[in-house]
Design a protein around this motif. Structure first.
Motif, PDB file in Angstrom:
ATOM      1  N   ASN A  81       0.870  -1.181   0.000  1.00  0.00           N
ATOM      2  CA  ASN A  81       0.000   0.000   0.000  1.00  0.00           C
ATOM      3  C   ASN A  81       0.906   1.229   0.000  1.00  0.00           C
ATOM      4  OD1 ASN A  81      -2.170  -1.716   0.274  1.00  0.00           O
ATOM      5  ND2 ASN A  81      -2.861  -0.890   2.231  1.00  0.00           N
ATOM      6  N   TRP A  82       0.310   2.384  -0.200  1.00  0.00           N
ATOM      7  CA  TRP A  82       1.020   3.638   0.008  1.00  0.00           C
ATOM      8  C   TRP A  82       1.443   3.668   1.481  1.00  0.00           C
ATOM      9  CZ3 TRP A  82       2.489   6.812  -3.744  1.00  0.00           C
ATOM     10  CH2 TRP A  82       1.794   6.802  -4.956  1.00  0.00           C
ATOM     11  N   HIS A  83       2.616   4.169   1.762  1.00  0.00           N
ATOM     12  CA  HIS A  83       3.095   4.253   3.137  1.00  0.00           C
ATOM     13  C   HIS A  83       4.272   5.208   3.222  1.00  0.00           C
ATOM     14  CE1 HIS A  83       5.688   1.142   1.337  1.00  0.00           C
ATOM     15  NE2 HIS A  83       6.569   1.409   2.288  1.00  0.00           N
ATOM     16  N   TYR A  84       4.680   5.526   4.439  1.00  0.00           N
ATOM     17  CA  TYR A  84       5.910   6.298   4.634  1.00  0.00           C
ATOM     18  C   TYR A  84       6.587   5.864   5.921  1.00  0.00           C
ATOM     19  CZ  TYR A  84       3.189   9.374   7.781  1.00  0.00           C
ATOM     20  OH  TYR A  84       2.397   9.866   8.786  1.00  0.00           O
ATOM     21  N   HIS A  85       7.870   6.179   5.993  1.00  0.00           N
ATOM     22  CA  HIS A  85       8.708   5.827   7.136  1.00  0.00           C
ATOM     23  C   HIS A  85       9.226   7.119   7.756  1.00  0.00           C
ATOM     24  CE1 HIS A  85       9.000   1.599   5.687  1.00  0.00           C
ATOM     25  NE2 HIS A  85       8.851   2.191   4.504  1.00  0.00           N
ATOM     26  N   PRO A  86       8.881   7.404   9.007  1.00  0.00           N
ATOM     27  CA  PRO A  86       9.372   8.626   9.654  1.00  0.00           C
ATOM     28  C   PRO A  86      10.902   8.731   9.670  1.00  0.00           C
ATOM     29  CG  PRO A  86       7.562   7.719  10.913  1.00  0.00           C
ATOM     30  CD  PRO A  86       7.908   6.702   9.855  1.00  0.00           C
ATOM     31  N   GLY A  87      11.584   7.602   9.695  1.00  0.00           N
ATOM     32  CA  GLY A  87      13.047   7.608   9.701  1.00  0.00           C
ATOM     33  C   GLY A  87      13.679   7.295   8.362  1.00  0.00           C
ATOM     34  N   GLY A  88      12.877   7.063   7.325  1.00  0.00           N
ATOM     35  CA  GLY A  88      13.395   6.739   5.999  1.00  0.00           C
ATOM     36  C   GLY A  88      13.521   5.240   5.771  1.00  0.00           C
ATOM     37  N   GLN A  89      13.820   4.870   4.527  1.00  0.00           N
ATOM     38  CA  GLN A  89      13.966   3.469   4.139  1.00  0.00           C
ATOM     39  C   GLN A  89      14.898   3.364   2.946  1.00  0.00           C
ATOM     40  OE1 GLN A  89      10.604   1.439   2.223  1.00  0.00           O
ATOM     41  NE2 GLN A  89      10.984  -0.351   3.503  1.00  0.00           N
ATOM     42  N   ASN A 121       9.554  10.349   5.729  1.00  0.00           N
ATOM     43  CA  ASN A 121       8.192  10.841   5.488  1.00  0.00           C
ATOM     44  C   ASN A 121       7.801  10.954   4.017  1.00  0.00           C
ATOM     45  OD1 ASN A 121       7.627  11.114   8.316  1.00  0.00           O
ATOM     46  ND2 ASN A 121       8.963  12.915   8.275  1.00  0.00           N
ATOM     47  N   THR A 122       8.558  10.336   3.112  1.00  0.00           N
ATOM     48  CA  THR A 122       8.198  10.316   1.689  1.00  0.00           C
ATOM     49  C   THR A 122       7.142   9.241   1.465  1.00  0.00           C
ATOM     50  OG1 THR A 122      10.378  11.080   1.008  1.00  0.00           O
ATOM     51  CG2 THR A 122       9.062   9.928  -0.651  1.00  0.00           C
ATOM     52  N   ILE A 123       5.975   9.636   0.971  1.00  0.00           N
ATOM     53  CA  ILE A 123       4.889   8.683   0.722  1.00  0.00           C
ATOM     54  C   ILE A 123       5.214   7.927  -0.566  1.00  0.00           C
ATOM     55  CG2 ILE A 123       2.424   8.451   0.236  1.00  0.00           C
ATOM     56  CD1 ILE A 123       2.017  11.021   1.923  1.00  0.00           C
ATOM     57  N   HIS A 124       5.251   6.582  -0.455  1.00  0.00           N
ATOM     58  CA  HIS A 124       5.668   5.750  -1.588  1.00  0.00           C
ATOM     59  C   HIS A 124       5.048   4.352  -1.496  1.00  0.00           C
ATOM     60  CE1 HIS A 124       8.460   4.485   1.585  1.00  0.00           C
ATOM     61  NE2 HIS A 124       8.599   3.357   0.893  1.00  0.00           N
ATOM     62  N   TRP A 125       5.282   3.560  -2.531  1.00  0.00           N
ATOM     63  CA  TRP A 125       4.921   2.148  -2.570  1.00  0.00           C
ATOM     64  C   TRP A 125       5.969   1.427  -3.415  1.00  0.00           C
ATOM     65  CZ3 TRP A 125       4.155  -0.124  -7.301  1.00  0.00           C
ATOM     66  CH2 TRP A 125       3.879   0.725  -8.373  1.00  0.00           C
ATOM     67  N   GLY A 140      14.981  -0.470   7.176  1.00  0.00           N
ATOM     68  CA  GLY A 140      14.313   0.605   7.906  1.00  0.00           C
ATOM     69  C   GLY A 140      15.361   1.362   8.713  1.00  0.00           C
ATOM     70  N   THR A 141      15.482   2.656   8.466  1.00  0.00           N
ATOM     71  CA  THR A 141      16.526   3.444   9.119  1.00  0.00           C
ATOM     72  C   THR A 141      15.928   4.379  10.173  1.00  0.00           C
ATOM     73  OG1 THR A 141      16.386   5.116   7.373  1.00  0.00           O
ATOM     74  CG2 THR A 141      18.014   3.377   7.074  1.00  0.00           C
ATOM     75  N   ASN A 142      16.762   4.768  11.115  1.00  0.00           N
ATOM     76  CA  ASN A 142      16.345   5.724  12.161  1.00  0.00           C
ATOM     77  C   ASN A 142      15.016   5.327  12.798  1.00  0.00           C
ATOM     78  OD1 ASN A 142      18.571   7.566  11.484  1.00  0.00           O
ATOM     79  ND2 ASN A 142      17.401   7.904   9.609  1.00  0.00           N
ATOM     80  N   LEU A 143      14.910   4.066  13.194  1.00  0.00           N
ATOM     81  CA  LEU A 143      13.641   3.540  13.690  1.00  0.00           C
ATOM     82  C   LEU A 143      13.144   4.246  14.945  1.00  0.00           C
ATOM     83  CD1 LEU A 143      14.181  -0.254  13.042  1.00  0.00           C
ATOM     84  CD2 LEU A 143      12.932   1.397  11.650  1.00  0.00           C
ATOM     85  N   SER A 144      14.035   4.915  15.649  1.00  0.00           N
ATOM     86  CA  SER A 144      13.611   5.640  16.852  1.00  0.00           C
ATOM     87  C   SER A 144      12.670   6.801  16.510  1.00  0.00           C
ATOM     88  CB  SER A 144      14.830   6.164  17.614  1.00  0.00           C
ATOM     89  OG  SER A 144      15.590   7.029  16.790  1.00  0.00           O
TER      90      SER A 144
END
Length: 162
Positions: A81-89, A121-125, A140-144
């Protein structure tokens, strides 16, 4: 023939038998798994995916490395699905062909060797192409900074290359 020479020949033959047997077994295993560098893993049972995907965790999140690393395999046409990672990926494509999309941008084709940097925070799939499975290492980076935030499914129209 002396006893020492016979023993040496026996050990040499046993060593070669073991090596050639193991070599043949590894070749068979690699062929059966499609020469993938990591196991396919367990099927993902989640509403955050369209189609089937599998996950094999290589490194689970911890406080020392503040990262998670998993091998993800998508069947033909499967995607997140569309999603984003607060710490990046980070995504490292290891086999097959796939697609990657960001909100407001043209869908990008993926192939073995491609590296995708999803900034925080980049919305992607991401997922497989319609005619090929795809495997990638997902880091998954910067998971904190927080867990992935899942959104709506990617429509068939959004999935198409534009």
């Amino acid at each position: 023939m002396n006893r020492s020479l016979t023993k040496t020949i026996y050990l040499f033959a046993l060593f070669n038998l073991c090596c050639f047997s193991a070599k043949g077994q590894n070749t068979t295993d690699a062929t059966q798994s499609g020469s993938m560098p990591f196991p396919k893993g367990e099927k993902i049972e989640s509403a955050n995916f369209t189609g089937s995907a599998w996950l094999h965790m290589l490194v689970s999140s911890d406080t020392t490395f503040n990262t998670s690393i998993g091998n993800v395999t998508f069947e033909k046409g499967a995607r997140t699905n569309w999603h984003y990672h607060p710490g990046g990926q980070l995504l490292l494509v290891t086999s097959g062909k796939g697609r990657y999309g960001e909100k407001g941008k043209t869908v990008r084709e993926l192939k073995k060797g491609d590296v995708i940097k999803c900034t925080p925070n980049t919305i992607h799939w991401h997922g497989a192409a319609p005619d090929s499975e795809l495997s990638h290492i997902a880091i998954g980076t910067n998971l904190s900074k927080g867990a992935v935030v899942w959104m709506e499914p990617v429509s068939d129209e959004e999935y198409k290359m534009k």
